[in-house]
Design a protein around this motif. Structure first.
Motif, short mmCIF file in Angstrom:
data_model
loop_
_atom_site.label_atom_id
_atom_site.label_comp_id
_atom_site.label_asym_id
_atom_site.label_seq_id
_atom_site.Cartn_x
_atom_site.Cartn_y
_atom_site.Cartn_z
N VAL A 121 0.83 -1.21 0.00
CA VAL A 121 0.00 0.00 0.00
C VAL A 121 0.86 1.26 0.00
N LYS A 122 2.21 1.09 0.05
CA LYS A 122 3.08 2.26 0.17
C LYS A 122 4.34 2.13 -0.70
N THR A 123 4.15 1.80 -1.96
CA THR A 123 5.29 1.74 -2.89
C THR A 123 5.68 3.16 -3.29
N ASP A 124 6.97 3.47 -3.21
CA ASP A 124 7.47 4.84 -3.33
C ASP A 124 8.60 4.91 -4.36
N TRP A 125 8.92 6.10 -4.77
CA TRP A 125 9.94 6.37 -5.78
C TRP A 125 11.15 7.05 -5.15
N GLU A 126 12.34 6.91 -5.77
CA GLU A 126 13.54 7.61 -5.32
C GLU A 126 14.55 7.67 -6.47
N VAL A 127 14.76 8.84 -7.03
CA VAL A 127 15.81 9.01 -8.03
C VAL A 127 17.16 9.14 -7.32
N GLU A 128 18.18 8.43 -7.83
CA GLU A 128 19.48 8.44 -7.15
C GLU A 128 20.64 8.37 -8.16
N LEU A 129 21.73 8.99 -7.77
CA LEU A 129 22.99 8.83 -8.49
C LEU A 129 23.62 7.51 -8.08
N GLY A 130 23.90 6.65 -9.06
CA GLY A 130 24.58 5.39 -8.79
C GLY A 130 26.06 5.50 -9.10
N VAL A 131 26.89 5.02 -8.19
CA VAL A 131 28.34 4.99 -8.37
C VAL A 131 28.75 3.55 -8.63
N VAL A 132 29.52 3.33 -9.70
CA VAL A 132 29.97 1.99 -10.05
C VAL A 132 31.45 1.86 -9.71
N ILE A 133 31.77 0.87 -8.92
CA ILE A 133 33.16 0.66 -8.50
C ILE A 133 33.96 0.01 -9.64
N GLY A 134 35.17 0.53 -9.87
CA GLY A 134 36.01 0.02 -10.94
C GLY A 134 37.30 -0.62 -10.47
N ARG A 135 37.58 -0.51 -9.18
CA ARG A 135 38.81 -1.06 -8.62
C ARG A 135 38.54 -1.47 -7.17
N THR A 136 39.11 -2.59 -6.74
CA THR A 136 38.87 -3.06 -5.38
C THR A 136 39.28 -2.00 -4.37
N ALA A 137 38.39 -1.77 -3.39
CA ALA A 137 38.62 -0.72 -2.39
C ALA A 137 38.44 -1.31 -1.00
N ARG A 138 39.47 -1.18 -0.20
CA ARG A 138 39.39 -1.58 1.21
C ARG A 138 40.24 -0.64 2.04
N TYR A 139 39.70 -0.15 3.12
CA TYR A 139 40.38 0.72 4.07
C TYR A 139 41.07 1.91 3.37
N LEU A 140 40.34 2.57 2.52
CA LEU A 140 40.90 3.73 1.81
C LEU A 140 41.20 4.84 2.80
#
Length: 284
Positions: A121-140
């Protein structure tokens, strides 16, 4: 350069569209657009092939556009990342990014049907910028390190069911992971072709009425800080997607009776430089 995938569900082929509107087939360069493509210098290989004229042109008119990424490992979402959205929903302004996850099989194409869940009864919309990761990232350690791990940007629709999310107990996840709840695309733009991800206009319409109209300038936590922060808790891998939050204008924040989505509604959304989406909502 717009990197996209064309064809029926499950049979999409990698392609690229240039500034003059010509679409070229990429199957000779890569089997698909995925984490391996991004991590393996795929973008530069496409640029070199375009430069020497080594790609076959294809007819894209009338062909389905699928999500621009295959094999997404995880979708990490940031909640309440625009001050006006937090305020309209009655939430406190977060001191740190609010993180939740969506499962990759919520991803559909930018023009595919989105399903209102059964008993919703409460389906909603949200436009968002998506960021795509291109290189493994840990503890940056720095925002510069974070920027180097971004492979591209994409338009993302974080569809939500608010009763499931807020009123049914537990975490937000049950209201975020319903079938078809993350249309993605129409294309991926390499990170170095977006001059400033914090200066993009984003808009959303429902049945032709403008509901969201903002800019990524208004994010509480900017893109590079989100990537740096997340890497302290979770390993980001090539092909992962980060949904960076939505501005004010969602149904949840509007006066009663709140205009939640129903079967037959049409939602259109766009982000500057990242294209447009259009979905007709159906019933699950």
């Amino acid at each position: 350069m717009q990197i996209l995938r064309l064809g029926p569900v499950g049979e999409e082929r990698p392609a690229v569209r240039t500034d003059d509107g010509t679409t070229y087939d990429l199957l000779g360069l890569t089997p698909d657009i995925d984490g391996a493509f991004l991590a393996g210098d795929g973008v530069n290989r496409v640029r070199e092939a375009l430069k020497v004229g080594g790609l076959p042109a294809v007819e894209a008119e009338g062909v389905r556009i699928g999500p621009p990424l295959a094999g997404v490992g995880k979708i990490i979402c940031i909640g309440l990342n625009y001050r006006d959205h937090a305020e309209e929903t009655g939430a406190d302004i977060p001191g740190e990014p609010v993180m939740f996850l969506k499962v990759p099989d919520t991803i559909v194409g930018p023009y595919d049907e989105v399903l209102v869940p059964r008993r919703s009864v409460k389906t909603d919309w949200e436009v968002e910028l998506g960021v795509v990761i291109g290189r493994t990232a840990r503890y940056l350690e720095s925002e510069e390190d974070a920027l180097a791990c971004i492979g591209g940007y994409v338009l993302s629709h974080d569809v939500s069911e608010r009763e499931f999310q807020i009123e049914r107990g537990g975490t937000w996840d049950k209201g975020k992971n319903c079938e078809t709840f993350n249309p993605l695309g129409p294309f991926l733009v390499p990170a170095d072709e977006i001059a400033d991800p914090q200066n993009l206009e984003l808009r959303l319409w429902v049945n032709g009425e403008l509901k969201q109209n903002s800019t990524t300038k208004n994010m509480i936590f900017p893109v590079v800080e989100i990537v740096r922060y997340l890497s302290q808790f979770i390993v980001l891998r090539p092909g992962d997607v980060i949904n960076t939050g939505t501005p004010a204008g969602v149904a949840l924040g509007q006066p009663e009776p709140k205009p939640y989505l129903r079967a037959g509604d049409v939602v259109e959304l766009e982000i500057e430089g990242l294209g447009k989406q259009r979905q007709t909502f159906g019933q699950a």
